[in-house]
Enzyme design. Structure first.
Site, PDB file in Angstrom:
ATOM      1  N   ARG A  39     -96.722   4.925 -31.798  1.00 45.97           N
ATOM      2  CA  ARG A  39     -96.463   3.476 -31.274  1.00 45.97           C
ATOM      3  C   ARG A  39     -94.976   3.256 -31.942  1.00 45.97           C
ATOM      4  O   ARG A  39     -94.338   2.792 -31.266  1.00 45.97           O
ATOM      5  CB  ARG A  39     -96.937   2.568 -31.131  1.00 45.97           C
ATOM      6  CG  ARG A  39     -96.690   0.863 -30.949  1.00 45.97           C
ATOM      7  CD  ARG A  39     -98.265   0.036 -30.522  1.00 45.97           C
ATOM      8  NE  ARG A  39     -99.236   0.241 -31.551  1.00 45.97           N
ATOM      9  CZ  ARG A  39     -98.476  -0.899 -33.144  1.00 45.97           C
ATOM     10  NH1 ARG A  39     -97.340  -1.063 -32.795  1.00 45.97           N
ATOM     11  NH2 ARG A  39    -100.231  -0.710 -33.810  1.00 45.97           N
ATOM     12  N   ASP A 164     -76.765  -5.870 -17.806  1.00 44.33           N
ATOM     13  CA  ASP A 164     -77.648  -4.113 -18.028  1.00 44.33           C
ATOM     14  C   ASP A 164     -76.428  -3.910 -16.694  1.00 44.33           C
ATOM     15  O   ASP A 164     -75.836  -4.034 -15.724  1.00 44.33           O
ATOM     16  CB  ASP A 164     -79.014  -5.244 -16.680  1.00 44.33           C
ATOM     17  CG  ASP A 164     -79.492  -4.427 -15.937  1.00 44.33           C
ATOM     18  OD1 ASP A 164     -79.655  -3.121 -15.846  1.00 44.33           O
ATOM     19  OD2 ASP A 164     -80.600  -4.797 -15.574  1.00 44.33           O
ATOM     20  N   LYS A 189     -83.597   4.393 -13.425  1.00 40.86           N
ATOM     21  CA  LYS A 189     -82.837   4.729 -12.135  1.00 40.86           C
ATOM     22  C   LYS A 189     -81.704   6.209 -12.602  1.00 40.86           C
ATOM     23  O   LYS A 189     -82.215   7.062 -12.434  1.00 40.86           O
ATOM     24  CB  LYS A 189     -81.979   3.801 -12.315  1.00 40.86           C
ATOM     25  CG  LYS A 189     -82.510   2.137 -11.718  1.00 40.86           C
ATOM     26  CD  LYS A 189     -83.974   2.544 -10.982  1.00 40.86           C
ATOM     27  CE  LYS A 189     -84.702   1.112 -10.222  1.00 40.86           C
ATOM     28  NZ  LYS A 189     -85.370   0.837 -11.522  1.00 40.86           N
TER      29      LYS A 189
END
Length: 375
Positions: A39, A164, A189
């Site tokens: 983590r 973005d 993507k």
């Protein structure tokens, strides 16, 4: 045995071993000297973050468990309770839902800025305004923002610009080089590119913000898993080959669709009649990406018949894989906008978004022709 793998192995471990307390102190005293707990950091997630950071020309990056986690981190690293953000009205529906439904619970408010007013932000700014969130190419109508002009306007008003860059990728556009402060991607993507990874990444221009992003990744548990990181890195290595192929196919498809009687409009920056065509050409180095939207008749049955007949563009509500697909903004990505917002943005019953892959383009054209023939 001295093992020297050419490819970074998958470090599928939640925890890493220490010899003694001296090594523990080295971990806390020398940042990046070793790993403790996945983590907090893992060689695979760090490799992905570093590669995207290099491509975007940033000062540091963090890989996250999804594109939504990347949006969350990019906004929260700049804001706290009581702050106000500006957001381009032409934005991914998930971004607006995050701000409206969740960040509002943290005391962060928002004003949505119409595309036509993005370069005149003073009228929207409040004393607590911290940033503007925008997209390089908007989802789903592919409006292109002039990032250098936008960055100048934000900085004139003391705001951060968060971009973005998912649709464009750093192969087409590098927002930090144009003045943006943070850039984010849904790695799911184009960066991963094969529809088999869910991930995100945020890159900062400022080293202090980059360090804060990494701290947030640890404390909020945003860190990406080793396996997903490894797959994304594998995909990223061909991004510079895939994006020109996506772009070339998409331009051919867009030109073809403009000639089809059943298609009322084609929204693609590569077309000369697109309102921001010249900007997109300059900002994207002559490439325009693989995303477009088309407008069919505003009739659900017409859209259904098109979807049912198409074999090369399956209805799969994501984008940017090597295989083509289509999506339906009104029913998926922008489903939770108000009817008024949907109408204002031009998201109607007949709007279909196409993600053009890298298959042989002749097959794509033939498939679209037969799918539209029913109309």
């Amino acid at each position: 045995m001295d093992i020297k793998p050419k490819i970074t192995p998958i470090y599928q471990s939640s925890v890493f071993k220490f010899e003694d307390l001296n090594e523990l102190e080295l971990y806390f005293g020398e940042s990046g000297s070793r790993y403790l707990y996945s983590r907090n950091g893992n060689p695979n997630s760090d490799e992905l973050a570093d590669m995207v950071n290099t491509l975007e020309g940033g000062a540091g990056a963090v890989a996250t468990g999804s594109g939504m986690a990347a949006i969350f981190a990019a906004l929260l690293v700049c804001c706290q309770a009581g702050d106000h953000v500006l957001c381009a009205a032409d934005i991914y529906g998930g971004s607006s839902s995050l701000i409206d439904k969740e960040l509002s619970r943290m005391g962060i408010s928002v004003t949505y800025v119409p595309f036509e007013q993005l370069y005149d932000l003073a009228q929207f700014v409040q004393p607590t305004t911290r940033l503007l969130l925008a997209e390089t190419m908007s989802n789903p109508l592919l409006r292109v923002a002039d990032l250098r002009r936008l960055a100048d306007e934000c900085h004139r008003l003391g705001l951060k610009l968060v971009v973005d860059n998912t649709f464009a990728t750093p192969i087409l556009t590098k927002p930090l080089s144009l003045g943006a402060d943070l850039v984010l991607h849904s790695v799911t993507k184009y960066i991963a590119g094969h529809s088999d990874v869910t991930a995100g990444v945020v890159v900062a221009a400022d080293p202090e913000i980059a360090a804060r992003l990494k701290q947030m990744g640890v404390l909020y548990g945003l860190t990406l898993s080793p396996m997903e990181s490894w797959l994304a890195v594998r995909g990223l290595k061909t991004l510079h080959l895939r994006m020109p192929a996506h772009s070339q196919n998409a331009l051919t498809v867009a030109n073809f669709l403009q000639e089809q009687p059943a298609v009322r409009a084609v929204y693609y920056p590569g077309l000369p009649d697109h309102p921001q065509h010249e900007l997109a050409k300059q900002q994207g180095g002559g490439l325009f990406g693989g995303m477009m939207s088309i407008l069919l008749a505003d009739d659900a049955e017409t859209v259904n018949r098109f979807m049912q007949r198409s074999q090369q563009f399956p209805f799969a509500p994501s984008l940017a894989g090597v295989d083509s697909s289509l999506s339906y903004p009104l029913g998926t990505s922008h489903r939770y906008l108000t009817p008024e917002q949907q109408t204002d943005l031009g998201i109607t019953v007949g709007l279909v978004r196409l993600s053009v892959g890298i298959e042989p383009v002749e097959g794509l054209l033939a498939d679209l022709q037969q799918a539209l023939a029913a109309e």
